[in-house]
Scaffold this active site. Structure first.
Site, mmCIF file in Angstrom:
data_model
loop_
_atom_site.group_PDB
_atom_site.id
_atom_site.type_symbol
_atom_site.label_atom_id
_atom_site.label_comp_id
_atom_site.label_asym_id
_atom_site.label_seq_id
_atom_site.Cartn_x
_atom_site.Cartn_y
_atom_site.Cartn_z
ATOM 1 N N ASP A 18 -65.624 33.594 -42.337
ATOM 2 C CA ASP A 18 -64.635 34.806 -42.372
ATOM 3 C C ASP A 18 -65.219 36.118 -42.578
ATOM 4 O OD1 ASP A 18 -61.676 35.434 -42.296
ATOM 5 O OD2 ASP A 18 -62.222 35.844 -44.513
ATOM 6 N N ASP A 20 -62.971 39.554 -43.343
ATOM 7 C CA ASP A 20 -62.221 40.523 -44.338
ATOM 8 C C ASP A 20 -62.174 39.576 -45.476
ATOM 9 O OD1 ASP A 20 -62.011 42.406 -42.144
ATOM 10 O OD2 ASP A 20 -60.277 41.400 -41.542
ATOM 11 N N ASP A 185 -62.414 32.955 -47.606
ATOM 12 C CA ASP A 185 -61.802 33.452 -49.362
ATOM 13 C C ASP A 185 -60.442 33.047 -49.217
ATOM 14 O OD1 ASP A 185 -61.300 35.191 -46.805
ATOM 15 O OD2 ASP A 185 -60.199 36.678 -48.270
#
Length: 229
Positions: A18, A20, A185
């Site tokens: 991922d 961001d 995240d």
């Protein structure tokens, strides 16, 4: 928790990251674009701490949340619905200017990418961010050379938590369920990895709408990507 520990002491052949909240703290860039957009619409700016709670499901939902002023934006008001397309146009224009200007690479990221690259691991960015913004951000932060593939939120017809992006990246990089790992995240990353049938690592420092990642069911949870080495 070493990544090799997820594959019977072998290092993964493919790693999907991922963007961001995992590789890059891009909230300052996004907050600048969101606040500029809100001000152009005659509304009060939200501020970076609020925007941090809204990031993770792509730009349209980010803007929906900004217009509503909360994470759980549905059902949108009629007024917000009428504004949405105009708000998105303004946001994209504003984000083109701010993208990469205030963002920073998280500690531990570069040593992790460098080590995996040295071990022959093929890597991709799999993000819900529109594809047009991904390459400029990676280039601005000096990370673009690590990745053989970028899959954005509009590359396919669906995005995380749907597993299609992960499966597409895995197939393109000639990985398999026994050699590929997802690192993210948020709940969207973990859910997509589980649906794709691959292990997932979750980081504690990213954007998960203020909720703990410990309860998401990831195969490993780390405070820094350097712990995976």
């Amino acid at each position: 928790m070493s990544l090799a520990g997820l594959f019977n002491d072998r290092w993964p052949g493919v790693a999907l990251f991922d963007l961001d909240g995992t590789l890059v703290d891009s909230a300052p860039d996004l907050a600048a674009a969101v606040d500029c957009t809100l001000e152009q619409l005659g509304r009060k700016p939200a501020g970076i701490e609020q925007v941090r709670q809204w990031v993770g499901h792509g730009s349209p939902i980010l803007m929906r949340r900004a217009l509503a002023g909360k994470v759980d934006w549905e059902p949108a008001s009629a007024a917000d619905d009428a504004l949405f397309n105009d708000a998105m146009t303004l946001f994209f224009n504003n984000y083109r200017r701010s993208n990469g200007q205030h963002a920073a690479v998280y500690p531990g990221v570069e040593i992790c990418l460098e080590t995996l690259s040295g071990r022959g691991c093929r890597m991709a960015v799999v993000t819900n961010k529109p594809e047009q913004f991904v390459a400029p951000l990676l280039k601005q932060l000096g990370l673009e050379h690590y990745f053989a593939l970028v899959v954005g939120g509009d590359t396919l017809s669906t995005k995380k938590p749907d597993p299609a992006q992960l499966l597409y990246a895995m197939d393109t990089l000639q990985g398999s369920r026994g050699t590929t790992v997802m690192i993210g995240d948020s709940a969207a990353d973990v859910s997509a990895a589980r649906s794709a049938g691959i292990p997932c690592v979750a980081v504690t420092y990213g954007y998960n709408f203020g909720r703990s990642v410990q309860t998401l069911g990831a195969d490993a949870v780390v405070d820094s990507l350097s712990e995976l080495l």
